[in-house]
Structure formats: C-alpha cells, structure tokens
Design an enzyme around this catalytic site. Structure first.
Site, short mmCIF file in Angstrom:
data_model
loop_
_atom_site.label_atom_id
_atom_site.label_comp_id
_atom_site.label_asym_id
_atom_site.label_seq_id
_atom_site.Cartn_x
_atom_site.Cartn_y
_atom_site.Cartn_z
N CYS A 1 -1.96 -3.98 -23.94
CA CYS A 1 -2.00 -3.55 -22.53
C CYS A 1 -0.81 -4.08 -21.74
O CYS A 1 -0.73 -3.88 -20.54
CB CYS A 1 -3.32 -3.94 -21.88
SG CYS A 1 -3.56 -5.71 -21.79
N HIS B 1 0.83 -1.21 0.00
CA HIS B 1 0.00 0.00 0.00
C HIS B 1 0.86 1.26 0.00
O HIS B 1 0.51 2.26 -0.61
CB HIS B 1 -0.90 0.01 1.23
CG HIS B 1 -1.91 -1.08 1.23
ND1 HIS B 1 -2.71 -1.34 0.14
CD2 HIS B 1 -2.24 -1.99 2.16
CE1 HIS B 1 -3.49 -2.36 0.42
NE2 HIS B 1 -3.23 -2.78 1.63
N ASP C 1 2.91 -11.61 -20.51
CA ASP C 1 2.85 -13.07 -20.57
C ASP C 1 3.24 -13.60 -21.94
O ASP C 1 3.88 -14.65 -22.04
CB ASP C 1 1.44 -13.56 -20.22
CG ASP C 1 1.25 -13.66 -18.71
OD1 ASP C 1 2.18 -14.14 -18.04
OD2 ASP C 1 0.19 -13.24 -18.22
N GLU D 1 -2.09 -13.54 -25.11
CA GLU D 1 -0.90 -13.62 -24.25
C GLU D 1 -0.34 -15.04 -24.20
O GLU D 1 0.63 -15.30 -23.49
CB GLU D 1 -1.21 -13.10 -22.85
CG GLU D 1 -2.45 -13.66 -22.20
CD GLU D 1 -2.78 -13.03 -20.85
OE1 GLU D 1 -1.96 -12.29 -20.30
OE2 GLU D 1 -3.87 -13.32 -20.33
C1 PEP Z 1 0.11 -9.26 -19.72
O1 PEP Z 1 0.28 -10.47 -19.53
O2 PEP Z 1 0.76 -8.59 -20.53
C2 PEP Z 1 -0.90 -8.53 -18.93
C3 PEP Z 1 -1.18 -7.28 -19.22
O3 PEP Z 1 -1.49 -9.16 -17.90
P1 PEP Z 1 -0.80 -9.42 -16.48
O4 PEP Z 1 0.42 -8.55 -16.38
O5 PEP Z 1 -1.85 -9.10 -15.47
O6 PEP Z 1 -0.48 -10.88 -16.53
MG MG Z 2 -1.10 -11.67 -18.41
#
Ligand code: PEP
Ligand code: MG
Length: 597
Positions: free
Chosen positions: A516, A203, A469, A445
C-alpha cells in the site's frame, strides 16, 4: 520553453512552480480572485456606551456569515455534496469560543472596534495552528482565515467575489480559496485552480482532485505575477504555472494536453475492467484513502476495495478524541458503500509526523522514531480499545480487514491481537452487533519486521508493505526532507532484497502479501512487484487506472528471469536503467506520478 525567471518585460513568459495538487493540463484566461478590502483594517477606541452596540455589530456579522454559509451548503452542486461537511465545520467555527467568544471579550476589555478585536484574536489563533508541525493543522489555520474573512466582509460591507457568477471559461488564480468558494465552482466554467496558499493536505486540493479540476497550490505569489485576462497554462501534473506563454510553449502544451486527455479517456474507459496480465493473471488494485469522502474517487477509478484507510485523519482538527459512536458511523459508511469489496482499516498511526495537541503529552526529540502508531496505542489501551470496538462493529456491515501499523517486533502483534480479542469479548457482553471474524494483518514498514517476516507471518493473515516508511527507515532517508529526497530510492537493491524476503516468507507461510506504499503507483516498478508475487496493490485513487492499464500490458511469464537480473545489480541506477530499457513504454502511461517514489 523559456527559462524560469521573473518578468523583465510585461509580456515575457514566466514559469512558476508550486505543489502539484490535482493532475491535468488546462490553457485559458486568468481570473483573479483576491481578498482585497478585507486586509485593510483600522483600529479605533470606543466609548463605554458603545460597547454593547459594537458587540451587537459583531453578533450580526456572525449571524449573516452563518446564513450565507447555510445557503451555500443548500445550493451546492451534486458533485460537491460530499464535501459540505467542511462548510458545516466552518459554521461551528463561527461560533467557537476561541474565536467568537474571545473577540466579544476583547471588545469589552480593550474598548476597541469589532474588526480590530477580531483581527487580533485571529492572528493569535493562526500563530498557534501555524506553529504546529503537522501539515494538517497548519492547513486548519486557513479555515480560521476563511471564516474570519467572511465576518470581516460583513462588518465592513465589502462584497465577496462570487465564483458562482463567473460567466466565462477561466482559470482561477487566488490568494487562497475557501471551501465555501471551492463549493461554488461550476465545472463547466472553471478549467483550473492556482492558489498562492494551501498544501497537498488542504481541502482545496482534495476537492480539486475529486472534481478532477487541474490544480496547483502553494505558488506563493501567483496573484502578484498573473494579471486578469493573462493567458496561462496550468499543468497540475508537474505543478507548473506558465504565465503569458511564448508561441512555441503554447503549441507544445496544446499538444501535451491533447495527448493527456486522449490517454486519460482511454485508460478511464477501461478502469472498471480488471487488471489482468496478458497471460491471464488478475491482480486486485485497491485505493488508499485518508478521508471517507475519497471512496467515491476509488469507486469511480475502478478500485477493487480500500487497501489502506488511514484512520488518523478522523482524530485531527478536533479538541479531543472522537467517540466510539462517531468512529463506528464513519467506518460503517465506508464499509457499506464498498461492500462486497474489502476495506482495510489501519488502526491509529498518530505521533511521528502526525501529532495532535490533545495527544501530545510528551515532548519527543525524534518523533518519527518515537511513540507513534502501535507503540502509542499499546501504551494507551483505553484509547485503542475504543477504535477496536468501532472497527469490529463496522465489520458486521461488510468486508473488513484490520491492520496494525509500525510493527517492529512479535510482542507488539501479540499484544494488539490480545486487545482485539478482549474487545470482542466486551462487545459480546454488551450484546452489541459486531463481527469478530475478520482478517488481521500488519504493515511491514520497519526493517526489523521485514527481517522477522518468517516469524511474524505465523501470527497474522496478511502483510501489507508500507514502502513509504520502509524505504525511509531502511535507507535512513527522512521521507519529508527535501535535502535528501534525491537519495530516497525505491529501486535501491537493499529495498528490492527486503521486499523479496517479505514476499517469500509470506508465501512460504501461506499468507497474502499486499503493498500500500506509493511505490505501487509508479508503473515502472510494476514488473518487479509482479515478479516478487505481490498479491494485491493499493494506490492513491487517481493512480488506479494507470496501474491497471500498465498491468494489462505485462505478462507474468519471464518475471522470474527479470528478478534474477534485478537482484544481480549493485545500484539503484543500474536497476533503473534495466527497467527503463525493458519497460520504458510503461512510463508514457503515467498520467499521474505521485511525489513519493
Ligand atoms: C507507508 O508507510 O508506506 C504507508 C502506506 O503509510 P503512511 O504513508 O501513512 O505512513
Ligand atoms: Mg507508514
């Protein structure tokens, strides 16, 4: 700068490195906040006649702790209001059966003093939490320590350091800061925070980022090395704490700090403007959030929506699954505040590296390749449907997209969509307000999903590429293993080719492709992502202004030739070299470079 070494003389410069938790540079006098007094606890036995008074002593200490926390919550400065939920959790924890109930039991059973009984119960509880593989739960061991410290202090009469009373501009150096202490920080007094404990998911880190105070956590022995009033330089971007800096280091960092501040001010001033290329194309830049509280940062940094809402964090730190109502209320808050911008809600991505005790009914030899994310949800449709109901209900209050994680084949998408339809039917039957007309997407991913992009594109409205990932699985590099981190390469030619396939197949089939993963937050990657035609990027909130700023210095024209050159290269080194040669200027705009990618 001098070498990273332990002091052999009182005034020698020392550099210690921890976890870069909140970016920025500050220079100032150290102010030590230790937990002295709390750690010295003696054991003594009590006669039977004293058991009830001893239990009352504990009860009074807990009541006092609760009153203290309540008044901290009420007096919190406006900037902290959104975080008082953490303190509310501490109030609940104070009276938790595992902590309070067990301590009362132990006083009675073992006829020992309240301090000792509390110490024993806390150390057992701490062990349970610390043994968990999930960093989130390991951090929760810290909550137990913060709460019990407050009770210890009340039992022993030791006064806590009052951060609110600090009346000079200082850099806090602490063993650990409790959320209650962090909430007392006066922005005009505290320049930075450095702690021995804590991790990126703590936190303290989240709050420091929100308050934009530079912070380094996990320094292990900062409170031993730094003395009160020592001059220190805290570089929250690199995670370096420089104690008693030499003259030339001081000059170097004063200059760096000025450059950093001027740059941050410049890009922050323009963060609300669109990320428009020099030749007039606008790329929406959205923010990734783990907790609803982070939407404030996304908005302040000029985010055009939420590109990834990691919903699993709401399932953590609890003893059972949240209810539909609890999920719905949190989703609705985020959706309403962000409207009309989109909020991309990713369904539960648990197991793998995010386990929860009440979920773990199986032991997996290799959890990252195991029953995680959509695989788990499809095995437990009753749990999945609760989340789907909450999402469809929240969708009635703004612009929601749903996204399924860890898709590795077409059947999983079809099964998830069938459950979504079933959920809509059940909501209709129940006469509840909801919106079934939302965009449905999948995360790309897993390499098999990227290979099958042409087929999968016919099933959904959008792809969102999770490079964190995707790179891990494509290159067989554990993303959290420090021993192979030098091999984790977003610019590996195999990664670029895979991204190209996904983007091309998405567009050939008329759907959008977003990114993302953290790859999107590094400015040097942006020309390639534009060249691939990625339609929208989503990054950690602090990187939004940096990404927007970098895009404003680029043109789409010429990106096709760049991609031809990139795709001809045979190694990540060659691609990196090419990118630095052509776009090295983008790196100087990287105020905040995240650790992944
Ligand atoms: C990813 O795998 O790129 C992703 C955005 O998800 P996380 O980082 O939550 O696995
Ligand atoms: Mg991921």
């Amino acid at each position: 700068m001098k070498k990273n070494s332990m002091a052999d003389s009182e005034n020698q410069e020392i550099v210690i490195t921890g976890i870069a938790a909140s970016p920025g540079i500050c220079i100032g006098k150290a102010y030590l906040v230790d937990r002295e007094g709390v750690n010295v606890i003696k054991k003594y036995h009590i006669p039977g006649s004293d058991i009830e008074p001893e239990k009352n002593r504990l009860r009074n200490a807990v009541v006092k702790a609760r009153d203290e926390l309540r008044s901290i919550i009420e007096d919190s400065p406006a900037e902290f209001r959104q975080h008082t939920g953490i303190l509310e959790t501490h109030v609940v924890l104070l009276e938790d059966k595992m902590l309070y109930g067990k301590t009362l039991e132990m006083i009675e059973r073992e006829r020992i003093n309240a301090e000792w009984a509390l110490k024993k119960v806390v150390s057992d509880l701490k062990r349970v939490f610390q043994d968990m593989t999930d960093p989130y739960f390991r951090e929760r061991a810290a909550d137990i320590v913060h709460v019990s410290d407050r009770i210890f202090r009340n039992l022993s009469g030791v006064e806590a350091v009052n951060i609110k009373a600090i009346d000079k501009r200082v850099i806090l150096i602490a063993t650990d800061l409790s959320p209650a202490q962090t909430s007392q920080i006066q922005l005009e007094r505290i320049k930075g925070i450095a702690t021995n404990g804590g991790g990126a998911a703590s936190h303290t880190g989240i709050i420091a980022r929100t308050l934009e105070i530079p912070a380094i956590l996990g320094l292990r022995n900062a409170t031993k090395i730094v003395k009160n009033d020592d001059l220190v330089i805290l570089d929250g971007t690199s995670g370096k704490l420089i104690v008693r800096p030499a003259e030339e280091t001081l000059l170097e960092y004063e200059e760096r700090s000025e450059v950093y501040e001027a740059h941050r001010a410049r890009i922050s001033r323009s963060s609300q403007f669109p990320a428009q290329t020099l030749d007039g194309f606008t790329i929406p830049i959205l923010g990734n959030i783990d907790l609803p509280e982070e939407i404030v940062a996304v908005r302040d940094y000029g985010g055009n929506g939420i590109g990834l809402y990691r919903t699993e964090f709401q399932y953590m730190g609890r003893i059972g699954f949240p209810t539909e109502e609890q999920l719905f209320e949190r989703y609705r808050d985020v959706v309403e505040i962000m409207a009309p911008y989109p909020v991309t809600i990713r369904t539960l991505d648990i197991n793998g590296d995010k386990t929860m005790p009440y979920v773990c009914d199986i032991e997996e030899p290799n959890p990252v390749l195991g029953l995680r994310a959509i695989r788990y949800c499809l095995k437990k449709p009753h749990i999945f449907k609760i989340q789907l109901r909450a999402i469809l209900r929240a969708a009635a209050y703004g612009n929601v997209r749903i996204m399924f994680p860890m898709i590795s084949n077409c059947d999983e998408v079809r099964a998830a969509k069938a459950l979504l339809r079933e959920t809509a039917t059940s909501l209709e039957k129940d006469g509840v307000k909801f919106n079934p007309n939302i965009d449905v997407g999948i995360m790309i991913e897993v390499p098999s999903a990227a290979v099958m992009a042409d087929v999968l594109a016919r099933e959904v409205d959008f792809f969102s590429i999770g490079t964190n990932d995707l790179i891990q699985y494509l290159l067989a590099i554990d993303r959290s293993n420090q021993y192979v981190s030098h091999l984790y390469k977003p610019l590996h030619p195999a990664v670029i080719r895979m991204l190209k396939r996904v983007a091309d197949e998405a567009h050939r089939n008329g759907i959008s492709v977003y990114m993302c993963g953290e790859m999107a937050s590094n400015p040097i990657h942006l020309p390639i992502l534009l060249g691939l035609g990625i339609d929208e990027l989503s990054t950690n909130p602090q990187s939004i202004p940096v990404v927007k700023n970098a895009i404003r210095s680029l043109s789409l024209e010429g990106m096709d030739q760049l991609m031809e050159q990139v795709l001809e290269k045979s190694s990540d080194m060659e691609i990196e070299h090419l990118m630095k040669e052509k776009y090295g200027h983008l790196l100087s705009s990287a105020v905040y470079t995240p650790s992944l990618g």
